[in-house]
Design a protein around this motif. Structure first.
Motif: not given
Length: 152
Positions: A17-18, A49-50, A64-66, A137-138
């Motif tokens: 879904h992400c 979500l992430v 997903l973070k990238d 804030p990451a």
């Protein structure tokens, strides 16, 4: 279908879904002209979500973070280019300049480094919105504004 879904690891289903939200944001950013409000909503949803599921998305989490960082950077670059274009057009119309060379200060396709009034989606909240308590804030969206390389 329900049986397949029930047998799939939940982190894989949520990650899929992400990826859909990532794709949706990319579609909006790639339109001519880019659909920034729609892209921002998709990016903010992905960020929620992430960030909210940190440590629970399995193998897909780093991807997903990238991807989220790439979308945020693209958004900031596109928004900056649009703002620079609007400022140039306003300056050309306001001072009677007959050609665009008089207002070509920011390079096309690059951020206006002095423009820090609109944070990247998924980063700091939009003015007038209620920030989520304990926000993370990451994502690094505000730092990526000055680290972006032209054409990248």
């Amino acid at each position: 279908m329900q049986r397949e879904l029930a047998n799939a690891p939940v982190e894989v289903v949520v990650a899929n879904h992400c990826y859909g939200l990532f794709e949706l944001a990319a579609v909006y950013l790639s339109q001519v002209p880019p659909l920034l409000p729609q892209a921002r909503l998709a990016i903010d949803a992905l960020a929620s979500l992430v960030d909210g599921l940190k440590g629970r998305l399995g193998e897909a989490e780093e991807h997903l973070k990238d991807g989220l960082s790439q979308l945020q950077l693209a958004y900031v670059q596109i928004d900056g280019a649009q703002r620079a274009g609007a400022q140039a057009a306003a300056a050309a119309g306001g001072n009677g300049a007959s050609d665009a060379t008089a207002v070509r200060d920011p390079a096309p396709g690059r951020d206006d480094p002095g423009s820090g009034d609109d944070p990247a989606p998924g980063g700091d909240p939009t003015p007038g919105s209620d920030p989520a308590p304990g926000g993370d804030p990451a994502t690094g969206a505000t730092e990526s504004r000055t680290e972006a390389e032209p054409g990248g």
